[in-house]
Design a protein around this motif. Structure first.
Motif, PDB file in Angstrom:
ATOM      1  N   THR A  15       0.848  -1.193   0.000  1.00 50.84           N
ATOM      2  CA  THR A  15       0.000   0.000   0.000  1.00 50.84           C
ATOM      3  C   THR A  15       0.887   1.249   0.000  1.00 50.84           C
ATOM      4  OG1 THR A  15      -0.090   0.007   2.420  1.00 50.84           O
ATOM      5  CG2 THR A  15      -1.844  -1.171   1.262  1.00 50.84           C
ATOM      6  N   GLY A  16       0.218   2.387  -0.211  1.00 53.84           N
ATOM      7  CA  GLY A  16       0.937   3.654  -0.194  1.00 53.84           C
ATOM      8  C   GLY A  16       1.835   3.857  -1.391  1.00 53.84           C
ATOM      9  N   LEU A  17       1.535   3.173  -2.483  1.00 50.53           N
ATOM     10  CA  LEU A  17       2.371   3.262  -3.679  1.00 50.53           C
ATOM     11  C   LEU A  17       1.908   4.409  -4.573  1.00 50.53           C
ATOM     12  CD1 LEU A  17       2.441  -0.560  -4.457  1.00 50.53           C
ATOM     13  CD2 LEU A  17       4.201   0.785  -3.312  1.00 50.53           C
ATOM     14  N   PRO A  18       2.832   5.070  -5.275  1.00 43.65           N
ATOM     15  CA  PRO A  18       2.428   6.164  -6.179  1.00 43.65           C
ATOM     16  C   PRO A  18       1.601   5.639  -7.339  1.00 43.65           C
ATOM     17  CG  PRO A  18       4.765   5.641  -6.451  1.00 43.65           C
ATOM     18  CD  PRO A  18       4.289   4.865  -5.263  1.00 43.65           C
ATOM     19  N   THR A  19       0.524   6.338  -7.671  1.00 40.37           N
ATOM     20  CA  THR A  19      -0.387   5.897  -8.727  1.00 40.37           C
ATOM     21  C   THR A  19      -0.652   6.980  -9.766  1.00 40.37           C
ATOM     22  OG1 THR A  19      -2.307   6.536  -7.390  1.00 40.37           O
ATOM     23  CG2 THR A  19      -1.550   4.261  -7.190  1.00 40.37           C
ATOM     24  N   SER A  20       0.242   7.952  -9.858  1.00 45.55           N
ATOM     25  CA  SER A  20       0.102   8.981 -10.893  1.00 45.55           C
ATOM     26  C   SER A  20       1.486   9.447 -11.305  1.00 45.55           C
ATOM     27  CB  SER A  20      -0.739  10.163 -10.383  1.00 45.55           C
ATOM     28  OG  SER A  20      -0.095  10.800  -9.287  1.00 45.55           O
ATOM     29  N   GLY A  21       1.558   9.996 -12.511  1.00 46.68           N
ATOM     30  CA  GLY A  21       2.835  10.473 -13.021  1.00 46.68           C
ATOM     31  C   GLY A  21       3.688   9.341 -13.566  1.00 46.68           C
ATOM     32  N   THR A  22       4.979   9.541 -13.557  1.00 43.71           N
ATOM     33  CA  THR A  22       5.924   8.569 -14.106  1.00 43.71           C
ATOM     34  C   THR A  22       7.100   8.390 -13.154  1.00 43.71           C
ATOM     35  OG1 THR A  22       7.136  10.289 -15.313  1.00 43.71           O
ATOM     36  CG2 THR A  22       5.322   9.186 -16.483  1.00 43.71           C
ATOM     37  N   ARG A  23       7.928   7.423 -13.494  1.00 39.08           N
ATOM     38  CA  ARG A  23       9.135   7.183 -12.710  1.00 39.08           C
ATOM     39  C   ARG A  23      10.258   6.859 -13.682  1.00 39.08           C
ATOM     40  NH1 ARG A  23       8.950   3.934  -6.938  1.00 39.08           N
ATOM     41  NH2 ARG A  23      10.971   4.723  -6.174  1.00 39.08           N
TER      42      ARG A  23
END
Length: 294
Positions: free
Chosen positions: A92-100
């Motif tokens: 949980t708490g993972l980024p879900t928008s943008g890029t990496r």
């Protein structure tokens, strides 16, 4: 005689009183039942109304992307000795928008840079970042140049059977292209996997681990199966050069192994970037369009 008639009248009166009492009791019970049913109906309507307002009857359940959860399915390393245990990513708490950003340095040149799609494939991006942070990909070979026009990498064992001791479900698989009368994709339709797409590949399909594909050609299958996880932003010419290498048999009778070893010397993943990715220029060796999710 008068006394006998009085007794009969009293008996008749008592009988009538009993009948009236029974009727009154029945009436009270009926009203209580009606009141209970009415209260139940009102409560049910309130509950249904609340559920409707919260979207319980929507055709597709609403997802709270801020609480996105990834499930990591354990894999048995004793049954498959090609697996490597480096723990599991967070759930949980993972980024879900943008890029990496991802950077790959190979013995064939580079660096090759890419953007991982956090909105379309948050779990795949989290997995790649976790593995990269534990040097999982470093000094591993890209063991296959596929007939589909992609370089296959990410298996420390170099067998196609290796990966971490967990797997995860497919995300962001492109939809099947619209077919022409000849059962082939309609002419002019964008490919499911444009050149420069980065996609996961599972063994078996759908059980994704660490292995990924980098397409150096457009690929448009009738039934897409690979989850698209990102796109190359620089150094695509390096991947194209690798794709042109001669191949030899891989030990399983398939002529897909690069004759010259292709080694990932280092693979790193940077911090999430919330900003929308900037358009890339074909002159930089990167594709001008990002992978389509269908």
């Amino acid at each position: 005689m008068a006394s006998s008639r009085d007794r009969q009248r009293k008996l008749a009166r008592a009988k009538l009183d009993r009948q009236l009492a029974r009727r009154a009791a029945a009436t009270r019970r009926r009203r209580q039942i009606q009141a209970g049913v009415g209260a139940t109906l009102v409560l049910a309507l309130v509950v249904l109304g609340a559920a409707w307002g919260l979207g319980a009857f929507d055709r597709e359940p609403k997802r709270d992307t801020a609480q996105e959860t990834c499930l990591w399915t354990p894999q048995d390393a004793t049954a498959n000795t090609n697996l490597k245990d480096v723990g599991t990513p967070a759930t949980t708490g993972l980024p879900t928008s943008g890029t990496r950003p991802m950077t790959i340095t190979t013995n064939q040149g580079g660096p090759v840079t890419a953007e991982l799609d956090l909105a379309g494939a948050p779990c795949a991006a989290a997995s790649i970042a976790h593995l990269a942070g534990r040097s999982f990909y470093d000094n591993t070979t890209c063991h296959e140049i596929t007939s589909e026009g992609a370089l296959r990498c990410g298996d420390p064992s170099g067998t196609g059977l290796g990966g971490p001791t967990y797997s995860f479900y497919s995300e962001n698989v492109p939809t099947a292209p619209e077919a022409s009368p000849s059962a082939s994709p309609a002419p002019g339709q964008p490919p499911a996997y444009p050149k420069g797409t980065v996609a996961m590949i599972g063994n078996p399909p759908g059980a994704n681990g660490s292995q990924f594909l980098i397409f150096f050609k457009d690929f448009n299958p009738p039934q897409p199966a690979y989850p698209a996880v990102g796109r190359i932003t620089g150094g695509l010419d390096v991947i194209e050069k690798i794709g042109a290498l001669p191949t030899v048999e891989n030990g399983a009778g398939e002529k897909v192994k690069p004759k010259t070893d292709v080694v990932i010397q280092k693979l790193t993943v940077g911090e999430p970037n919330e900003a929308a990715p900037a358009p890339t220029s074909p002159a930089s060796g990167a594709p001008s369009a990002s992978p389509s999710a269908g």
